[in-house]
Write a protein that holds these residues in place. Structure first.
Motif, PDB file in Angstrom:
ATOM      1  N   SER A  46      89.104  -2.308  30.619  1.00  0.00           N
ATOM      2  CA  SER A  46      88.847  -3.150  29.474  1.00  0.00           C
ATOM      3  C   SER A  46      88.110  -2.574  28.311  1.00  0.00           C
ATOM      4  O   SER A  46      88.455  -2.695  27.151  1.00  0.00           O
ATOM      5  CB  SER A  46      87.939  -4.250  30.103  1.00  0.00           C
ATOM      6  OG  SER A  46      88.540  -5.047  31.073  1.00  0.00           O
ATOM      7  N   ASN A  51      89.221  -4.618  25.139  1.00  0.00           N
ATOM      8  CA  ASN A  51      88.790  -5.993  25.539  1.00  0.00           C
ATOM      9  C   ASN A  51      87.370  -5.969  26.017  1.00  0.00           C
ATOM     10  O   ASN A  51      86.961  -5.774  26.972  1.00  0.00           O
ATOM     11  CB  ASN A  51      89.624  -6.354  26.613  1.00  0.00           C
ATOM     12  CG  ASN A  51      89.426  -8.146  26.901  1.00  0.00           C
ATOM     13  OD1 ASN A  51      88.797  -8.733  26.450  1.00  0.00           O
ATOM     14  ND2 ASN A  51      90.399  -8.341  27.504  1.00  0.00           N
ATOM     15  N   SER A  54      85.970  -8.962  28.705  1.00  0.00           N
ATOM     16  CA  SER A  54      86.315  -8.385  29.991  1.00  0.00           C
ATOM     17  C   SER A  54      85.194  -7.045  30.426  1.00  0.00           C
ATOM     18  O   SER A  54      84.766  -7.059  31.525  1.00  0.00           O
ATOM     19  CB  SER A  54      87.580  -8.009  30.210  1.00  0.00           C
ATOM     20  OG  SER A  54      88.512  -9.277  30.104  1.00  0.00           O
TER      21      SER A  54
END
Length: 89
Positions: A46, A51, A54
């Motif tokens: 992640s 991201n 996450s």
């Protein structure tokens, strides 16, 4: 006057209790290590893909699994200490 000491051998199923607690602590340790590996992978993937939500959850999972593993290890040490202490009373 006679000294009075507790009879530790009067507790039935002491060996069964030790094996059950040992099995629970072993299972907890195995699950904590498995969770550590999975969360570390999620955190790394992640973070590299951008991201960050996450990645943050993966990081929290890593710290929670480390805490669980530490508590499981401390539980084994505490149980062994109490069993040794109980046999010397």
């Amino acid at each position: 006057m006679d000294d009075v000491y507790p009879n530790i051998d009067a507790v039935g199923g002491q060996s069964t209790l030790v094996s059950i607690v040992g099995a629970f602590l072993t299972t907890t340790l195995i699950l904590a290590v498995l969770m550590l590996v999975i969360c570390a992978i999620v955190w790394a993937v992640s973070n590299s893909s951008g991201n960050f939500q996450s990645a943050s959850r993966g990081k929290v999972g890593v710290f929670v699994s480390l805490g669980g593993a530490a508590l499981a290890g401390a539980g084994v040490a505490w149980m062994n200490f109490l069993l040794r202490l109980g046999s010397t009373l």
